[in-house]
Design a protein around this motif. Structure first.
Motif, mmCIF file in Angstrom:
data_model
loop_
_atom_site.group_PDB
_atom_site.id
_atom_site.type_symbol
_atom_site.label_atom_id
_atom_site.label_comp_id
_atom_site.label_asym_id
_atom_site.label_seq_id
_atom_site.Cartn_x
_atom_site.Cartn_y
_atom_site.Cartn_z
ATOM 1 N N VAL A 1 -70.529 102.948 88.705
ATOM 2 C CA VAL A 1 -69.740 102.909 87.342
ATOM 3 C C VAL A 1 -69.416 101.795 87.297
ATOM 4 C CG1 VAL A 1 -68.241 104.348 86.310
ATOM 5 C CG2 VAL A 1 -69.481 105.731 87.705
ATOM 6 N N TYR A 2 -69.863 100.933 86.122
ATOM 7 C CA TYR A 2 -69.356 99.317 85.910
ATOM 8 C C TYR A 2 -68.210 99.855 84.604
ATOM 9 C CZ TYR A 2 -73.736 99.173 88.768
ATOM 10 O OH TYR A 2 -74.932 98.977 89.509
ATOM 11 N N GLU A 3 -67.492 99.156 85.438
ATOM 12 C CA GLU A 3 -65.394 99.714 84.171
ATOM 13 C C GLU A 3 -65.083 98.065 84.710
ATOM 14 O OE1 GLU A 3 -63.599 102.519 85.144
ATOM 15 O OE2 GLU A 3 -65.048 103.986 83.967
ATOM 16 N N HIS A 4 -64.100 97.544 83.315
ATOM 17 C CA HIS A 4 -63.523 95.646 83.752
ATOM 18 C C HIS A 4 -61.918 97.061 84.554
ATOM 19 C CE1 HIS A 4 -65.669 93.438 81.177
ATOM 20 N NE2 HIS A 4 -66.444 94.038 81.553
ATOM 21 N N VAL A 5 -61.831 96.015 85.664
ATOM 22 C CA VAL A 5 -60.655 95.578 86.277
ATOM 23 C C VAL A 5 -58.856 95.222 84.315
ATOM 24 C CG1 VAL A 5 -58.912 95.474 87.518
ATOM 25 C CG2 VAL A 5 -61.679 96.222 88.209
ATOM 26 N N PRO A 6 -58.405 96.063 84.623
ATOM 27 C CA PRO A 6 -57.543 95.587 83.842
ATOM 28 C C PRO A 6 -56.262 94.517 84.377
ATOM 29 C CG PRO A 6 -56.196 97.242 84.715
ATOM 30 C CD PRO A 6 -58.164 97.588 85.025
ATOM 31 N N MET A 7 -56.292 93.222 83.562
ATOM 32 C CA MET A 7 -55.027 92.271 84.049
ATOM 33 C C MET A 7 -53.810 92.527 84.635
ATOM 34 S SD MET A 7 -57.319 89.712 83.934
ATOM 35 C CE MET A 7 -58.562 89.956 83.311
ATOM 36 N N SER A 8 -53.165 92.245 85.549
ATOM 37 C CA SER A 8 -52.790 91.851 86.298
ATOM 38 C C SER A 8 -51.343 91.272 85.600
ATOM 39 C CB SER A 8 -52.662 91.216 87.628
ATOM 40 O OG SER A 8 -52.643 90.030 88.227
ATOM 41 N N GLN A 9 -49.944 91.366 86.403
ATOM 42 C CA GLN A 9 -48.558 89.644 85.754
ATOM 43 C C GLN A 9 -49.508 88.340 87.142
ATOM 44 O OE1 GLN A 9 -45.506 91.978 87.010
ATOM 45 N NE2 GLN A 9 -45.352 93.711 85.473
ATOM 46 N N PHE A 10 -50.625 88.714 87.523
ATOM 47 C CA PHE A 10 -50.019 87.286 88.039
ATOM 48 C C PHE A 10 -51.495 86.057 87.974
ATOM 49 C CE2 PHE A 10 -48.494 90.987 90.617
ATOM 50 C CZ PHE A 10 -47.218 90.370 90.477
ATOM 51 N N PRO A 11 -51.162 85.372 87.154
ATOM 52 C CA PRO A 11 -52.182 84.118 87.337
ATOM 53 C C PRO A 11 -53.013 83.694 88.483
ATOM 54 C CG PRO A 11 -50.218 82.785 85.939
ATOM 55 C CD PRO A 11 -49.874 84.509 86.743
ATOM 56 N N GLU A 12 -53.417 84.108 89.014
ATOM 57 C CA GLU A 12 -53.658 83.704 90.094
ATOM 58 C C GLU A 12 -54.224 84.807 90.525
ATOM 59 O OE1 GLU A 12 -54.158 80.848 91.824
ATOM 60 O OE2 GLU A 12 -52.882 80.534 90.840
ATOM 61 N N ILE A 13 -53.792 86.493 90.864
ATOM 62 C CA ILE A 13 -54.841 87.194 90.877
ATOM 63 C C ILE A 13 -55.280 87.636 89.758
ATOM 64 C CG2 ILE A 13 -54.852 90.271 91.037
ATOM 65 C CD1 ILE A 13 -53.479 88.362 93.242
ATOM 66 N N ASN A 14 -54.990 87.061 88.471
ATOM 67 C CA ASN A 14 -55.844 87.214 86.809
ATOM 68 C C ASN A 14 -57.485 86.536 87.431
ATOM 69 O OD1 ASN A 14 -54.358 89.471 86.054
ATOM 70 N ND2 ASN A 14 -53.184 87.601 85.008
ATOM 71 N N LYS A 15 -57.322 85.076 88.097
ATOM 72 C CA LYS A 15 -58.879 84.755 87.829
ATOM 73 C C LYS A 15 -59.448 85.464 88.703
ATOM 74 C CE LYS A 15 -56.492 80.273 87.743
ATOM 75 N NZ LYS A 15 -56.315 78.863 88.606
ATOM 76 N N LEU A 16 -58.927 86.146 89.979
ATOM 77 C CA LEU A 16 -60.144 86.814 90.246
ATOM 78 C C LEU A 16 -60.464 88.527 89.787
ATOM 79 C CD1 LEU A 16 -61.247 87.726 93.157
ATOM 80 C CD2 LEU A 16 -58.866 89.145 93.789
ATOM 81 N N ILE A 17 -59.641 88.783 89.265
ATOM 82 C CA ILE A 17 -60.602 90.088 88.627
ATOM 83 C C ILE A 17 -61.072 89.593 87.449
ATOM 84 C CG2 ILE A 17 -59.024 91.355 86.528
ATOM 85 C CD1 ILE A 17 -56.640 91.901 87.846
ATOM 86 N N VAL A 18 -60.247 88.426 86.403
ATOM 87 C CA VAL A 18 -62.058 88.079 85.516
ATOM 88 C C VAL A 18 -63.067 87.710 85.878
ATOM 89 C CG1 VAL A 18 -62.550 86.063 83.841
ATOM 90 C CG2 VAL A 18 -60.258 86.801 84.149
ATOM 91 N N SER A 19 -63.135 86.867 87.653
ATOM 92 C CA SER A 19 -64.621 86.766 88.051
ATOM 93 C C SER A 19 -64.853 88.345 88.585
ATOM 94 C CB SER A 19 -63.890 85.898 89.839
ATOM 95 O OG SER A 19 -63.615 84.879 89.363
ATOM 96 N N PHE A 20 -64.301 88.864 88.804
ATOM 97 C CA PHE A 20 -65.187 90.189 89.332
ATOM 98 C C PHE A 20 -65.231 90.997 87.820
ATOM 99 C CE2 PHE A 20 -64.386 95.470 90.057
ATOM 100 C CZ PHE A 20 -64.772 95.494 90.508
ATOM 101 N N ASN A 21 -64.399 90.874 86.931
ATOM 102 C CA ASN A 21 -65.531 91.419 85.812
ATOM 103 C C ASN A 21 -66.549 91.165 85.229
ATOM 104 O OD1 ASN A 21 -63.359 93.031 85.363
ATOM 105 N ND2 ASN A 21 -62.128 92.029 84.247
#
Length: 289
Positions: free
Chosen positions: A57-77
């Motif tokens: 199952v391939y689903e996008h992870v929602p963004m968080s409140q932390f810019p540094e964590i968001n970089k990880l989430i963008v890469s993962f997505n």
């Protein structure tokens, strides 16, 4: 009075000085716990997304409140989307391969009918001629060669048309009892004519005085191997001779040798000997397989 007032002021200042750091420490701990909780929550979303991706199952992870964590989430997505696209392409490729396989099956089935029909006619007439007592011994030998060659071709068609073997990438052995000397006689009848057509001398060297050598094995596979070797020897030899030598050993072990006076294999081509679907330069020039 002044002294007492000073003492009271000093005591109040001391209490304030002690309470302020404790308050700051408590505030810092609260902020730290808040940040850690939110960071762990964001990382938990990434971990959950990875687990879903492992299950297909391939689903996008929602963004968080932390810019540094968001970089990880963008890469993962981005990675998840790339994998999803690749899986989609693979499914399309698999579907195309299955359709091509069905087309191959239909083609082989049609080819089987088209080849077997005239081949059965040839074998039928050969068998009728074998029963004709008016034919000379030499003519019987010629008809026998036609029949044996046709039966060998029929066995090759059966091998080619066995879809399960082709798709599994393996060949099975079908063992039976047969006489090695009878097999050598069949090969001799087949290749003496080929050698004669090229002006070559055909030799068969049987290193035994026995009249019968019964064995148990795959007659068709052994015959095909020897035919392939002898065909190559005949194809690449332009003068002198081609020899098939049979040497029996103890414990039911036997050696078959194919000897020719051709140019041999180019040393630069020896690395290609056991590679599937490859030919050396001389093979391309001579044609065939």
């Amino acid at each position: 009075q002044h002294v007492e007032a000073f003492k009271n002021s000093l005591s109040s200042a001391t209490r304030t000085a002690m309470i302020a750091p404790i308050g700051l420490l408590a505030l810092s701990l609260f902020v730290a716990m808040f940040l850690v909780r939110n960071i762990l929550y964001a990382l938990g979303l990434v971990a959950a997304g990875a687990e879903k991706m492992r299950n297909g199952v391939y689903e996008h992870v929602p963004m968080s409140q932390f810019p540094e964590i968001n970089k990880l989430i963008v890469s993962f997505n981005t990675m998840a989307q790339s994998i999803a696209d690749l899986i989609t392409k693979l499914k399309v490729t698999q579907l195309d391969a299955e359709q091509a396989n069905q087309s191959k099956t239909r083609f082989l089935a049609n080819m089987s009918h088209e080849i077997r029909t005239p081949l059965n006619a040839v074998l039928g007439y050969a068998q009728l001629l074998m029963r004709d007592s008016s034919l000379s011994h030499k003519q019987h030998r010629a008809v026998s060669t036609i029949e044996n060659s046709g039966m060998h071709l029929l066995s090759l068609i059966n091998e080619i048309l066995d879809i399960s073997k082709i798709e599994a990438g393996k060949m099975e052995c079908y063992n039976s009892d047969f006489d090695v000397l009878d097999l050598l006689a069949e090969l001799s009848d087949l290749f003496i004519l080929r050698c004669r057509e090229k002006g070559l001398e055909w030799k068969i060297d049987i290193c035994t005085e026995s009249n019968h050598i019964p064995v148990h094995g795959d007659h068709g596979k052994l015959k095909q191997i020897l035919i392939n070797l002898l065909s190559n020897a005949t194809k690449f030899t332009e003068k002198d001779s081609v020899t098939l030598r049979f040497i029996p050993h103890s414990n039911d072990n036997y050696t078959f040798e194919v000897i020719d006076t051709g140019p041999g294999i180019d040393p630069q081509s020896t690395s290609q000997l056991f590679q599937a679907f490859t030919q050396a330069e001389q093979g391309h020039l001579k044609g065939g397989t």
